[in-house]
Motif scaffolding. Sequence first.
Motif, PDB file in Angstrom:
ATOM      1  N   CYS A 155      -4.364 -15.761 -33.655  1.00 25.88           N
ATOM      2  CA  CYS A 155      -3.189 -14.966 -34.005  1.00 25.88           C
ATOM      3  C   CYS A 155      -2.957 -13.833 -32.991  1.00 25.88           C
ATOM      4  N   ARG A 156      -4.029 -13.172 -32.542  1.00 24.54           N
ATOM      5  CA  ARG A 156      -3.895 -12.101 -31.549  1.00 24.54           C
ATOM      6  C   ARG A 156      -3.341 -12.629 -30.239  1.00 24.54           C
ATOM      7  N   GLU A 157      -3.881 -13.779 -29.797  1.00 27.51           N
ATOM      8  CA  GLU A 157      -3.411 -14.334 -28.515  1.00 27.51           C
ATOM      9  C   GLU A 157      -1.939 -14.704 -28.593  1.00 27.51           C
ATOM     10  N   ARG A 158      -1.559 -15.323 -29.674  1.00 29.65           N
ATOM     11  CA  ARG A 158      -0.155 -15.717 -29.802  1.00 29.65           C
ATOM     12  C   ARG A 158       0.763 -14.506 -29.927  1.00 29.65           C
ATOM     13  N   PHE A 159       0.286 -13.444 -30.582  1.00 23.67           N
ATOM     14  CA  PHE A 159       1.092 -12.219 -30.710  1.00 23.67           C
ATOM     15  C   PHE A 159       1.297 -11.561 -29.347  1.00 23.67           C
ATOM     16  N   GLN A 160       0.237 -11.500 -28.542  1.00 23.62           N
ATOM     17  CA  GLN A 160       0.357 -10.910 -27.206  1.00 23.62           C
ATOM     18  C   GLN A 160       1.302 -11.705 -26.320  1.00 23.62           C
ATOM     19  N   ALA A 161       1.196 -13.047 -26.383  1.00 20.94           N
ATOM     20  CA  ALA A 161       2.084 -13.881 -25.566  1.00 20.94           C
ATOM     21  C   ALA A 161       3.535 -13.692 -25.981  1.00 20.94           C
ATOM     22  N   ALA A 162       3.755 -13.608 -27.288  1.00 18.86           N
ATOM     23  CA  ALA A 162       5.131 -13.420 -27.763  1.00 18.86           C
ATOM     24  C   ALA A 162       5.664 -12.058 -27.358  1.00 18.86           C
ATOM     25  N   SER A 163       4.804 -11.012 -27.388  1.00 17.54           N
ATOM     26  CA  SER A 163       5.249  -9.665 -26.992  1.00 17.54           C
ATOM     27  C   SER A 163       5.628  -9.629 -25.508  1.00 17.54           C
ATOM     28  N   SER A 164       4.828 -10.268 -24.660  1.00 18.15           N
ATOM     29  CA  SER A 164       5.128 -10.295 -23.216  1.00 18.15           C
ATOM     30  C   SER A 164       6.444 -10.988 -22.947  1.00 18.15           C
ATOM     31  N   HIS A 165       6.670 -12.120 -23.615  1.00 14.06           N
ATOM     32  CA  HIS A 165       7.909 -12.853 -23.412  1.00 14.06           C
ATOM     33  C   HIS A 165       9.104 -12.041 -23.869  1.00 14.06           C
ATOM     34  N   LEU A 166       8.916 -11.302 -24.975  1.00 15.02           N
ATOM     35  CA  LEU A 166      10.008 -10.464 -25.482  1.00 15.02           C
ATOM     36  C   LEU A 166      10.310  -9.332 -24.511  1.00 15.02           C
ATOM     37  N   ALA A 167       9.275  -8.773 -23.886  1.00 16.58           N
ATOM     38  CA  ALA A 167       9.496  -7.686 -22.913  1.00 16.58           C
ATOM     39  C   ALA A 167      10.278  -8.191 -21.709  1.00 16.58           C
ATOM     40  N   VAL A 168       9.958  -9.378 -21.246  1.00 18.79           N
ATOM     41  CA  VAL A 168      10.687  -9.956 -20.122  1.00 18.79           C
ATOM     42  C   VAL A 168      12.150 -10.134 -20.471  1.00 18.79           C
ATOM     43  N   LEU A 169      12.389 -10.636 -21.648  1.00 18.43           N
ATOM     44  CA  LEU A 169      13.776 -10.840 -22.074  1.00 18.43           C
ATOM     45  C   LEU A 169      14.504  -9.510 -22.203  1.00 18.43           C
ATOM     46  N   ALA A 170      13.820  -8.515 -22.712  1.00 19.84           N
ATOM     47  CA  ALA A 170      14.461  -7.194 -22.867  1.00 19.84           C
ATOM     48  C   ALA A 170      14.822  -6.601 -21.513  1.00 19.84           C
ATOM     49  N   ALA A 171      13.932  -6.781 -20.513  1.00 21.23           N
ATOM     50  CA  ALA A 171      14.228  -6.269 -19.167  1.00 21.23           C
ATOM     51  C   ALA A 171      15.442  -6.961 -18.569  1.00 21.23           C
ATOM     52  N   LYS A 172      15.534  -8.248 -18.820  1.00 16.86           N
ATOM     53  CA  LYS A 172      16.678  -8.984 -18.275  1.00 16.86           C
ATOM     54  C   LYS A 172      17.983  -8.582 -18.944  1.00 16.86           C
ATOM     55  N   LEU A 173      17.943  -8.124 -20.155  1.00 20.09           N
ATOM     56  CA  LEU A 173      19.159  -7.797 -20.897  1.00 20.09           C
ATOM     57  C   LEU A 173      19.481  -6.300 -20.888  1.00 20.09           C
ATOM     58  N   SER A 174      18.806  -5.474 -20.050  1.00 15.50           N
ATOM     59  CA  SER A 174      19.104  -4.030 -19.987  1.00 15.50           C
ATOM     60  C   SER A 174      20.448  -3.815 -19.291  1.00 15.50           C
ATOM     61  N   PRO A 175      21.195  -2.662 -19.518  1.00 15.20           N
ATOM     62  CA  PRO A 175      22.514  -2.417 -18.890  1.00 15.20           C
ATOM     63  C   PRO A 175      22.461  -2.398 -17.362  1.00 15.20           C
ATOM     64  N   ARG A 176      21.439  -1.774 -16.802  1.00 16.37           N
ATOM     65  CA  ARG A 176      21.346  -1.710 -15.346  1.00 16.37           C
ATOM     66  C   ARG A 176      21.200  -3.099 -14.744  1.00 16.37           C
ATOM     67  N   ALA A 177      20.361  -3.936 -15.405  1.00 18.53           N
ATOM     68  CA  ALA A 177      20.183  -5.297 -14.890  1.00 18.53           C
ATOM     69  C   ALA A 177      21.475  -6.085 -14.991  1.00 18.53           C
ATOM     70  N   LEU A 178      22.196  -5.874 -16.091  1.00  7.68           N
ATOM     71  CA  LEU A 178      23.471  -6.579 -16.261  1.00  7.68           C
ATOM     72  C   LEU A 178      24.486  -6.128 -15.207  1.00  7.68           C
ATOM     73  N   GLN A 179      24.547  -4.804 -14.882  1.00  7.21           N
ATOM     74  CA  GLN A 179      25.487  -4.312 -13.859  1.00  7.21           C
ATOM     75  C   GLN A 179      25.151  -4.907 -12.495  1.00  7.21           C
ATOM     76  N   GLN A 180      23.853  -4.976 -12.190  1.00  4.24           N
ATOM     77  CA  GLN A 180      23.449  -5.559 -10.912  1.00  4.24           C
ATOM     78  C   GLN A 180      23.865  -7.023 -10.804  1.00  4.24           C
ATOM     79  N   ARG A 181      23.644  -7.778 -11.880  1.00  7.51           N
ATOM     80  CA  ARG A 181      24.005  -9.193 -11.861  1.00  7.51           C
ATOM     81  C   ARG A 181      25.521  -9.356 -11.768  1.00  7.51           C
ATOM     82  N   LEU A 182      26.289  -8.437 -12.411  1.00 10.51           N
ATOM     83  CA  LEU A 182      27.748  -8.519 -12.342  1.00 10.51           C
ATOM     84  C   LEU A 182      28.240  -8.193 -10.931  1.00 10.51           C
ATOM     85  N   ALA A 183      27.653  -7.210 -10.272  1.00 13.74           N
ATOM     86  CA  ALA A 183      28.061  -6.858  -8.900  1.00 13.74           C
ATOM     87  C   ALA A 183      27.760  -8.007  -7.952  1.00 13.74           C
ATOM     88  N   ALA A 184      26.607  -8.650  -8.136  1.00 11.39           N
ATOM     89  CA  ALA A 184      26.260  -9.785  -7.271  1.00 11.39           C
ATOM     90  C   ALA A 184      27.248 -10.923  -7.453  1.00 11.39           C
TER      91      ALA A 184
END
Length: 445
Positions: free
Chosen positions: A327-356
């Motif tokens: 359960c701990r291993e699966r929780f950590q893996a899920a948290s890491s994946h969620l952090a990656v997704l959150a970084a990709k969906l931040s406003p600054r990241a979205l503005q950069q992708r829109l400018a490109a």
Amino acid sequence: MPLSVTELLSRLKYAVETRVGEQCVVGEVGSCKTATSGHIYFTLKDASAQLQCVFYRYQAVYSRVRLREGMLVELTGKATVWEGRGSLQFVVSSVKEAGQGSLQQQFEALKRKLEAEGLFSPARKKRLPSFPLSVGLITSATGAVIQDMRHRLESRAPWMHAYLLPVQVQGRGAEFGIAEAIRKWNAAAQYGLPEVDYLIIARGGGSLEDLWCFNEEVLARAIAASRLPVVSAVGHETDFTIADFVADLRAPTPTAAIELTTPDAAALADFLSHQEGRMRNCLARAMQQARLRLRYAEQGPLGRPMLALARFAQHLDASEEELRSTCRERFQAASSHLAVLAAKLSPRALQQRLAAARAAVEAYAPRISAAAAGRLAAARAAVDVFAANINAASPQNALDRGFALVRTPAGTLARRAADLPPGSQLHITLSEGSLHAAVTGSSPS
């Protein structure tokens, strides 16, 4: 002077023997009985009379004919008077068989008829109950038969209930009473009779005439129509009647009918006692095996239940620790994946992708415009070529060069002069304008 009985019978005997003498007589054998002395006593009869006859042993042993009821015989002998009973008697010296008697012929004819209809077929006979509780008796209320059957039933199956419906079992019309008794037992409630498991028709032995009511068709059909199983117990073992053939079971004697249709109480008691012994032995062996298994269980792991449970508790602890780690291993893996997704969906990241994306579109715009202009120019050149080809093929160009179109009134083009007879109307189209004309003459060319 009055005579004594002996003197009168002596004179009658002398008169019969001297005046009648030896004679030959034909008739049907009625009741026939062989005494322990070997002498045969029987009756000889015809349609309206019968005669007492005796065939002494010292002559009967040399006869090839065995007398039986229903035989038609030709007797040679002498008429006499037997003083012991004061009766007329025919002393037989020889016997010759002459055929079947009238009663025997009737018996055989009815037997053939009913057999052809299938009344004797084993397929239609009903099975008797294996353990009956009640029986309906159809016989005479007086005589030894009912008493013998009652005593045999009490000794053999005392739990059974026997009910008697008394009938006449001999004489003219007796068959109707027996047939009616069968019908009443089959509708017991309607006639206030108790319900029974099966029926027994019984009668003691007798001559062919005495048993004749059991050879009548009305009784045979009543037995065949019975819903209840019917046992025929008529006469002695050597006596056979039509009722025997139609009945579901034939017993040689009335007491034999009880023995054939009821379980023997003594034999049943022995059987139950034997079964009880077997069951007790089986139960004893089962209890012994159970004690051995219990003793083994007490000495084995089940005898110390906490020790047996300890092994399972250890497995449970290991499984719990493994589950927590997973359960701990699966929780950590899920948290890491969620952090990656959150970084990709931040406003600054979205503005950069829109400018490109906007820069990519601006880079592609000149290339798209140049490609579109080139394809448009090519399309215009193709259209000009098609237009030139169309103009070259236009009929108006031919008219401008001095040609004309000649049509008939039907609108078809005139191609050959030979097809236009004189007087034909023509419509001529020129480069500028049109006119009508008529053919005045034709040339073969």
